[in-house]
Design an enzyme around this catalytic site. Structure first.
Site, mmCIF file in Angstrom:
data_model
loop_
_atom_site.group_PDB
_atom_site.id
_atom_site.type_symbol
_atom_site.label_atom_id
_atom_site.label_comp_id
_atom_site.label_asym_id
_atom_site.label_seq_id
_atom_site.Cartn_x
_atom_site.Cartn_y
_atom_site.Cartn_z
ATOM 1 N N SER A 136 0.823 -1.208 0.000
ATOM 2 C CA SER A 136 0.000 0.000 0.000
ATOM 3 C C SER A 136 0.860 1.263 0.000
ATOM 4 C CB SER A 136 -0.958 0.005 1.195
ATOM 5 O OG SER A 136 -0.245 0.020 2.416
ATOM 6 N N GLU A 137 2.026 1.204 0.663
ATOM 7 C CA GLU A 137 2.931 2.357 0.670
ATOM 8 C C GLU A 137 4.386 1.900 0.630
ATOM 9 O OE1 GLU A 137 1.964 5.428 0.514
ATOM 10 O OE2 GLU A 137 -0.130 5.355 1.182
ATOM 11 N N THR A 138 5.180 2.618 -0.124
ATOM 12 C CA THR A 138 6.632 2.498 -0.065
ATOM 13 C C THR A 138 7.186 3.854 0.352
ATOM 14 O OG1 THR A 138 6.737 0.786 -1.765
ATOM 15 C CG2 THR A 138 8.742 2.055 -1.366
#
Length: 265
Positions: free
Chosen positions: A45-47
């Site tokens: 979902s996030e990096t």
């Protein structure tokens, strides 16, 4: 070669909470397309992309597989965990992250990390047609909005747990996403939530730190409490300790590194 980590945030147990990738850079590239390609390759979902500025300060940016976002709590918590666990900020008890949402801090606690994030209080709003259509037959108790998301209160924890929004319709919502919430049936928690971010490529996020920048002020005003505990009712689940203070929200949580690797290209 570039160090990269997968970290489960808002949990002390591997394979629970919300996974984020943390990528440690010497400097940011001139072309943001590389950052987005990495985020797509990792497909979480996030990096988070970090670059040290010295004395416990870092430049920090967050990417979903589709776009850069202005604020992310769980990837910030994950970044702090990596910095401290790898010894990159030895002896420094508070980190400063320079982001699109201003300077965020992370303070090391005896049993976790405390994030200091900007409050994003919502205000009553009219529901766009896509929102009501995506909810189907579910009737909201209240509809609010801040600069990032729509916030929908439902009548019960069961209604939040059982909600099945239409993600194809939700993808066209004119916001980052939708936060659905209610009072908790469990006396250990003040309220519960689920978070849907189809517009930025994440249908349901397991545990969303930035969502509580809106939800904490919302429930503070309804419950008359500045200190609260919340549960996010995703499949992986998450628990958060919250405190509102002036224009900030303090969020306590833990994180655990589950993968360490090197990015070759």
């Amino acid at each position: 070669m570039i160090p990269i980590y997968t970290v489960d945030a808002f949990t002390s147990t591997p394979f629970s909470g919300n996974p984020a990738a943390v990528c440690i850079l010497q400097e940011f590239p001139d072309d943001d397309h590389w950052l987005l390609k990495v985020a797509k390759e990792i497909n979480l979902s996030e990096t988070a992309f970090l670059c040290a500025m010295g004395n416990g300060s870092y430049r920090l940016r967050w990417f979903t597989p589709e776009t850069e976002v202005d604020l992310c709590g769980h990837a910030t918590l994950a970044s702090a965990q990596v910095i401290w666990e790898t010894g990159a900020a030895y002896g420094i008890e508070q980190l400063r992250f320079h982001t699109k949402s201003g300077v965020l801090t992370a303070k090391r606690l005896n049993n976790g990390i405390e994030l200091n994030l900007p409050a994003e209080p919502p205000a009553p709003a009219e529901a766009p047609p896509q929102l009501l259509e995506a909810l189907g037959s579910v009737t909201p108790v209240a509809i609010y909005r801040n600069r990032l998301d729509y916030i929908v209160e439902l009548e019960s924890e069961g209604a939040v747990q059982e909600l099945k929004p239409d993600f194809k319709i939700l993808k066209n919502l004119p916001s980052r996403g939708l936060l659905v919430t209610s009072r908790s049936d469990n006396p250990d928690y003040d309220f519960v939530a689920r978070c849907f971010f189809s517009p930025v490529g994440v249908d349901e996020d397991p545990v969303t730190g930035s969502a509580y920048c809106a939800l904490a002020p919302y429930w503070r005003d309804k419950l008359g409490k500045s200190t609260m505990t919340a549960a996010q009712l995703s499949e992986r689940g998450g628990r958060l300790k919250l405190q509102t203070a002036d224009s900030r929200v303090l969020i306590q949580g833990q994180a655990v590194i589950v993968i360490k690797g090197l990015l070759l290209h």
